[in-house]
Design a protein around this motif. Structure first.
Motif, short mmCIF file in Angstrom:
data_model
loop_
_atom_site.label_atom_id
_atom_site.label_comp_id
_atom_site.label_asym_id
_atom_site.label_seq_id
_atom_site.Cartn_x
_atom_site.Cartn_y
_atom_site.Cartn_z
N GLY A 63 0.82 -1.20 0.00
CA GLY A 63 0.00 0.00 0.00
C GLY A 63 0.85 1.25 0.00
N ARG A 64 0.64 2.11 0.98
CA ARG A 64 1.41 3.36 1.07
C ARG A 64 2.77 3.17 1.74
NH1 ARG A 64 -0.31 6.86 4.38
NH2 ARG A 64 -1.78 5.57 5.59
N PHE A 65 3.06 1.98 2.19
CA PHE A 65 4.29 1.72 2.94
C PHE A 65 5.29 0.95 2.09
CE2 PHE A 65 2.76 3.13 7.03
CZ PHE A 65 1.39 2.94 6.95
N THR A 66 6.57 1.37 2.17
CA THR A 66 7.66 0.66 1.52
C THR A 66 8.77 0.47 2.54
OG1 THR A 66 7.17 1.59 -0.65
CG2 THR A 66 9.37 0.67 -0.32
N LYS B 190 21.59 -4.50 3.65
CA LYS B 190 22.41 -5.24 4.61
C LYS B 190 23.88 -4.84 4.52
CE LYS B 190 19.57 -9.39 5.13
NZ LYS B 190 19.53 -10.86 4.97
N SER B 191 24.32 -4.44 3.35
CA SER B 191 25.74 -4.07 3.21
C SER B 191 26.05 -2.82 4.02
CB SER B 191 26.10 -3.87 1.74
OG SER B 191 25.34 -2.81 1.19
N SER B 192 25.09 -1.93 4.12
CA SER B 192 25.27 -0.70 4.90
C SER B 192 24.69 -0.81 6.30
CB SER B 192 24.64 0.49 4.19
OG SER B 192 25.18 0.67 2.91
N LYS B 193 24.03 -1.92 6.61
CA LYS B 193 23.36 -2.12 7.89
C LYS B 193 22.38 -0.98 8.16
CE LYS B 193 27.05 -4.83 10.06
NZ LYS B 193 28.16 -4.59 9.14
N TYR B 194 21.47 -0.82 7.22
CA TYR B 194 20.57 0.34 7.23
C TYR B 194 19.22 -0.10 6.74
CZ TYR B 194 19.38 5.28 6.28
OH TYR B 194 18.82 6.52 6.27
N ILE B 195 18.15 0.24 7.48
CA ILE B 195 16.82 -0.05 7.00
C ILE B 195 15.98 1.22 7.06
CG2 ILE B 195 17.01 -2.44 7.81
CD1 ILE B 195 14.86 -1.78 9.91
N SER B 196 14.99 1.28 6.18
CA SER B 196 14.13 2.45 6.11
C SER B 196 12.68 2.03 5.93
CB SER B 196 14.53 3.34 4.93
OG SER B 196 15.84 3.82 5.07
N LEU B 197 11.79 2.89 6.36
CA LEU B 197 10.36 2.76 6.09
C LEU B 197 9.91 4.07 5.47
CD1 LEU B 197 7.70 1.11 6.40
CD2 LEU B 197 7.31 2.43 8.50
N PHE B 198 9.29 3.97 4.29
CA PHE B 198 8.75 5.14 3.63
C PHE B 198 7.23 5.09 3.69
CE2 PHE B 198 12.70 6.68 1.97
CZ PHE B 198 13.46 5.55 1.78
N ILE B 199 6.63 6.22 4.01
CA ILE B 199 5.18 6.34 4.01
C ILE B 199 4.80 7.39 2.99
CG2 ILE B 199 3.11 6.75 5.39
CD1 ILE B 199 4.78 6.25 7.91
#
Lengths: 117, 112
Positions: free
Chosen positions: B59-62, B67-76
């Protein structure tokens, strides 16, 4: 709403007392975990029960103990309460392996707000 | 140093804005990544669950995992006032997949 229910919703205890919190897991879920969430912080893992046995423990002292029953419901017991034990206590249940989207899925109840005075 | 660091916020955006929420982690053994939404005085609600690097959309969430940068994001996308809540990232290793390590949460307010 998940199917995880916790009781009571709020509780006030005096330092040094003992408390028991209860959790009913979602139908079909056989793993229950307990977390402590202090104000303004993320939940911290206390311990986990699988098939009535403790299956992992976080950095909490032995006065935090638990039980899981044959119907997969669970209790969290805290002895000798300290002021720093004041927090939201969260129960999470996870589906049996092979069910659900993934192995790490956890569904939380509404929590029990414990205040120690 | 905490295993999981999360931008604390608070974050305030106008309705309709794109929101980006981020976490970094230090434990390379983390394999499972989740985003939870927590309304005031409620328990966390599972929003997104990912296992591999890359993007996952719902839906509106991605959810995005690098893993290579050890970084996660959530986009709304197209944020709504009802999205106002605290967002928690959570992670787990393969060997302890159901023992989640959480970030400290980002408080989001979407203004109408």
């Amino acid at each position: 709403e998940t199917g995880v229910t916790q009781s009571p919703t709020h509780l006030i205890k005096t330092r040094g007392q003992q408390v028991t919190l209860r959790c009913s897991s979602q139908s079909g879920h056989n793993t229950v975990s307990w977390y402590q969430q202090a104000l303004g912080q993320g939940p911290q893992f206390i311990f986990q029960y699988y098939r009535e046995e403790e299956n992992g423990r976080g950095n909490f002292p032995p006065r935090f103990s638990g039980l899981q029953f044959p119907n997969y419901s669970s209790e969290l017991n805290v002895n000798a309460l300290e002021l720093d034990d004041s927090a939201l206590y969260l129960c999470a249940s996870s589906p049996a392996l092979g069910q659900g989207e993934g192995i790490a899925e956890a569904f939380f109840g509404q929590g029990t707000r414990l205040t120690v005075v | 140093q905490k295993e999981v660091e999360q931008d604390p916020g608070p974050l305030s955006v106008p309705e309709g804005a794109i929101v980006s929420l981020n976490c970094t982690y230090s434990n390379s053994a983390f394999q499972y990544f989740m985003w939870y939404r927590q309304y005031s005085r409620k328990g966390p609600e599972l929003l997104m669950y990912t296992y591999s690097s890359g993007n996952k959309e719902d839906g509106r969430f991605t959810a995005q995992v690098d893993k290579s940068s050890k970084y996660i994001s959530l986009f709304i996308r197209d944020s709504q006032p009802s999205d106002s809540a605290t967002y928690l990232c959570a992670m787990a290793t393969w060997s302890s997949a159901r023992q989640l390590t959480f970030g400290s949460g980002t408080q989001l307010t979407v203004l109408p």
